[in-house]
Design an enzyme around this catalytic site. Structure first.
Site, PDB file in Angstrom:
ATOM      1  N   PRO A 167       0.864  -1.150   0.136  1.00 54.37           N
ATOM      2  CA  PRO A 167       0.086   0.106  -0.183  1.00 54.37           C
ATOM      3  C   PRO A 167       0.893   1.395   0.003  1.00 54.37           C
ATOM      4  CG  PRO A 167       0.154  -0.842   2.021  1.00 54.37           C
ATOM      5  CD  PRO A 167       0.545  -1.783   1.310  1.00 54.37           C
ATOM      6  N   CYS A 168       1.492   1.622  -1.008  1.00 55.34           N
ATOM      7  CA  CYS A 168       2.078   2.831  -1.329  1.00 55.34           C
ATOM      8  C   CYS A 168       1.286   3.978  -1.278  1.00 55.34           C
ATOM      9  CB  CYS A 168       2.962   2.944  -2.535  1.00 55.34           C
ATOM     10  SG  CYS A 168       2.381   2.429  -4.093  1.00 55.34           S
ATOM     11  N   HIS A 169      -0.053   3.921  -1.431  1.00 49.10           N
ATOM     12  CA  HIS A 169      -1.014   4.995  -1.322  1.00 49.10           C
ATOM     13  C   HIS A 169      -1.029   5.587  -0.019  1.00 49.10           C
ATOM     14  CE1 HIS A 169      -3.359   1.325  -0.802  1.00 49.10           C
ATOM     15  NE2 HIS A 169      -4.103   2.146  -0.084  1.00 49.10           N
TER      16      HIS A 169
END
Length: 169
Positions: free
Chosen positions: A130-132
């Site tokens: 989850p780089c968001h």
């Protein structure tokens, strides 16, 4: 090993799921910065490796609000530093965010927030890793390989701001 990819729809637009036959090696948006060329063979859901079929199921559960974490065999190619950053990304809880500086400090390199940002931008497994969930020090939305609108949509979805089942894009 044979590289295959599957195109699937999602509330944030089409996704390209890539596999080496045993692992999920990529998850890219249609307009994804730093996405590799479409190497490998496109397959349909029926002939896709089990890992790609399971990824489709888990992504559907995520977008429906029934899944907060992914349980898939992953194999992302990256430098040792990128691997360390991506491992930290997986530790950010669903619906929460961290800043680049916080991640750099967790790595024991408090001055490396820019390097963390670069590694974050090269994450080949969007959503699953989850780089968001990484934001600027002031909480602002900063760069995202799939675009700022998708980043906002994913964060809103996780915070319960998006209606379940509504098309985000």
């Amino acid at each position: 090993m044979s590289i295959t990819y599957l195109l699937t729809d999602s509330p944030v637009g089409p996704l390209r799921l890539v596999s080496d036959g045993e692992h999920l090696t990529g998850l890219f948006f249609a307009e994804h910065r730093h996405a590799p060329e479409r190497a490998g063979t496109e397959v349909g859901l029926g002939e896709a490796p089990a890992v790609l079929r399971e990824a489709v199921v888990q992504l559907a559960d995520y977008f429906a609000g029934r899944r907060t974490d992914f349980d898939l065999p992953l194999a992302a190619e990256g430098t040792p530093f990128q691997q360390r950053v991506w491992a930290l990304l997986r530790q950010i809880p669903y619906g929460r965010t961290r800043s680049y500086g916080q991640l750099a400090a967790e790595l024991g390199q408090p001055g490396a927030s820019r390097a963390v940002g670069l590694a974050n931008g090269r994450n080949p497994l969007s959503i699953v890793v989850p780089c968001h969930r990484v934001v600027g020090a002031d909480g602002s939305l900063t760069g995202y390989g799939g675009g700022a609108e998708r980043k906002r949509a994913l964060l809103d979805l996780e915070r319960g701001s998006a209606s379940v089942g509504d098309q985000l894009f």
